[in-house]
Design an enzyme around this catalytic site. Structure first.
Site, short mmCIF file in Angstrom:
data_model
loop_
_atom_site.label_atom_id
_atom_site.label_comp_id
_atom_site.label_asym_id
_atom_site.label_seq_id
_atom_site.Cartn_x
_atom_site.Cartn_y
_atom_site.Cartn_z
N CYS A 151 0.79 -1.26 -0.08
CA CYS A 151 0.18 -0.01 -0.03
C CYS A 151 0.75 1.32 -0.01
CB CYS A 151 -1.06 -0.02 0.86
SG CYS A 151 -0.21 -0.18 2.73
N LYS A 179 -5.31 -8.39 12.20
CA LYS A 179 -5.24 -6.70 11.87
C LYS A 179 -6.74 -6.62 11.51
CE LYS A 179 -2.92 -3.45 8.81
NZ LYS A 179 -2.04 -3.12 8.04
N ARG A 234 -1.72 6.65 7.42
CA ARG A 234 -1.70 6.82 6.04
C ARG A 234 -1.46 8.22 5.50
NH1 ARG A 234 -7.53 3.26 6.04
NH2 ARG A 234 -6.47 1.31 6.64
N ARG A 268 -10.35 -0.56 3.25
CA ARG A 268 -9.68 -1.91 3.36
C ARG A 268 -10.64 -3.05 4.05
NH1 ARG A 268 -5.07 0.45 1.83
NH2 ARG A 268 -3.72 1.64 3.35
N GLU A 319 -7.73 -16.46 12.33
CA GLU A 319 -6.46 -15.81 11.59
C GLU A 319 -5.11 -16.33 12.07
OE1 GLU A 319 -6.10 -14.27 8.95
OE2 GLU A 319 -7.70 -13.41 8.07
N LYS A 326 -3.21 -5.92 16.17
CA LYS A 326 -3.29 -4.47 16.03
C LYS A 326 -4.58 -4.09 15.39
CE LYS A 326 -1.42 -1.58 12.19
NZ LYS A 326 -0.91 -1.87 10.97
N SER A 333 -0.65 4.64 14.87
CA SER A 333 -0.74 6.11 14.91
C SER A 333 -1.53 6.95 15.58
CB SER A 333 -0.52 6.34 13.41
OG SER A 333 -1.66 5.75 12.64
C1 PBG Z 1 0.40 -1.21 5.91
C2 PBG Z 1 0.19 -0.73 7.28
C3 PBG Z 1 -0.37 0.15 8.02
C4 PBG Z 1 -0.13 0.37 9.28
C5 PBG Z 1 1.15 -0.68 9.51
N1 PBG Z 1 1.19 -1.21 8.16
C6 PBG Z 1 -1.82 0.88 7.45
C7 PBG Z 1 -2.98 0.40 6.99
O1 PBG Z 1 -3.14 -1.01 7.08
O2 PBG Z 1 -3.63 1.23 6.38
C8 PBG Z 1 -0.67 1.18 10.32
C9 PBG Z 1 0.25 1.71 11.36
C10 PBG Z 1 -0.04 2.73 12.12
O3 PBG Z 1 -1.36 3.12 11.90
O4 PBG Z 1 0.82 3.09 12.92
N2 PBG Z 1 -0.42 -2.02 5.70
ZN ZN Z 2 -1.03 -2.26 3.49
#
Ligand code: PBG
Ligand code: ZN
Length: 324
Positions: free
Chosen positions: A122, A195, A205, A217, A233, A248, A274
């Site tokens: 991504c 996730k 993002r 997503r 999973e 996560k 984040s």
């Molecule tokens: C990529 C990814 C993401 C995060 C880690 N790897 C973003 C997403 O899935 O949109 C999020 C990390 C964060 O928010 O700190 N797939």
């Molecule tokens: Zn991704």
């Protein structure tokens, strides 16, 4: 036995007693620091959605990694922002890609610091999705080859651990096969097994410019209401050869983390994402919370729920506090 014989407060009387009976501890060994790597030289620019976090060019990330290593942190995780993006996410598996180059540079400076490479498309796709688009949908099986290629290129550059975050079915097996075929039998897989399709990823993002250009997503990341599915999973990824698994986001999913850890008794990590970071920073900036106390309490909660280690944007700073 009950009151007045039994008085739980007896074990809370003094700092020494509280230390003696504390069940959970946070240690610098538990912390993983993420970095965002960008093209260019001598770049260190603050990420607006994540104050206190920076876009770093390769030369700068090597300096940061050295500092992290000296603070005692065992590992870092890298995210790359490529010069250009395309519909196939070519930058993710380019031998000269941003992450591959960053890994090589960091390994020259601090060979003993573990490098975790996030495996996903991504950050590299023009459409912002985590896989290849076919007929308006993220196509699972054609994405697997590219993820495997990404992981191999990262291992070749020197990554110790690869961490698929894409949520395609079968990616762990595809990556393990490809790594073994290339002789990388000791490269470990940390799977983002559980996730969720979470709104807490917003600031990330923005930082890597990976907001999907259409749709969302939810067709591949998990529904926030599900916990049985989380166990499924995790089970699948372990069967496919994941060495470690992750739940996560962190704070809103402590029940899931606890269930995964207790069910499988395997190395389980969590990611304080984040949005969690941004919320703490925003409240602290307004003087509404005691920043340091809230950070420490939250990280301790992850440990108590069952996390073996924590990916957190606070890692370096907390390592400093723990070393005081
Ligand atoms: C990529 C990814 C993401 C995060 C880690 N790897 C973003 C997403 O899935 O949109 C999020 C990390 C964060 O928010 O700190 N797939
Ligand atoms: Zn991704």
């Amino acid at each position: 036995m009950s009151f007045p014989i039994d008085r739980p407060r007896r074990l809370r009387v003094s700092k020494g007693l509280r230390r003696l009976v504390r069940e959970t501890h946070l240690h610098v060994d538990d912390l993983v620091q993420p970095y965002f790597v960008v093209p260019g030289e001598d770049v260190r620019s603050e990420i607006s959605s994540m104050p206190g976090q920076y876009h770093l060019s390769i030369d700068r990330v090597a300096i940061a990694a050295k500092r992290a290593y000296e603070s005692g942190i065992p590992a870092i995780i890298l995210f790359g922002i490529p010069e250009t993006k395309d519909d196939k996410g070519s930058g993710a598996y380019d031998e000269k890609g941003i992450i591959q180059c960053a890994i090589r540079s960091i390994k020259e400076v601090v060979p003993d610091l573990l490098i975790i490479a996030d495996v996903c498309l991504c950050e590299y796709t023009s459409h912002g999705h985590c896989g290849i688009i076919k007929e308006g949908r993220v196509d699972n099986d054609s994405t697997l080859e590219l993820l495997a290629e990404t992981a191999v290129s990262q291992a070749r550059a020197g990554a110790d651990i690869v961490a698929p975050s894409d949520m395609m079915d079968g990616r762990v097996a595809a990556i393990r096969d490809a790594l073994d075929a290339e002789g990388f039998v000791d490269t470990a897989i940390l799977s983002y097994a559980v996730k969720y399709a979470s709104s807490y990823y917003g600031p990330f993002r923005e930082a890597v410019d990976s907001t999907p250009q259409f749709g969302d997503r939810r067709g591949y990341q998990m529904d926030p209401g599900n916990v049985q599915e989380a166990l499924r999973e995790a089970e699948l990824d372990l069967e496919e050869g994941a060495d470690m698994i992750m739940v996560k986001p962190g704070i809103a999913y402590l029940d899931v983390l606890s269930a995964v850890k207790q069910t499988f008794q395997r190395v389980t990590a969590t990611y304080q994402v984040s949005g969690e970071y941004a919320m703490i920073e925003a409240a602290a900036k307004n003087g509404w919370i005691d920043r340091r106390a809230v950070i420490m309490e939250t990280l301790l909660a992850f440990k108590r729920a069952g996390a073996d280690f924590i990916i957190t944007y606070f890692a370096e700073e907390v390592a400093g506090w723990l070393n005081e």
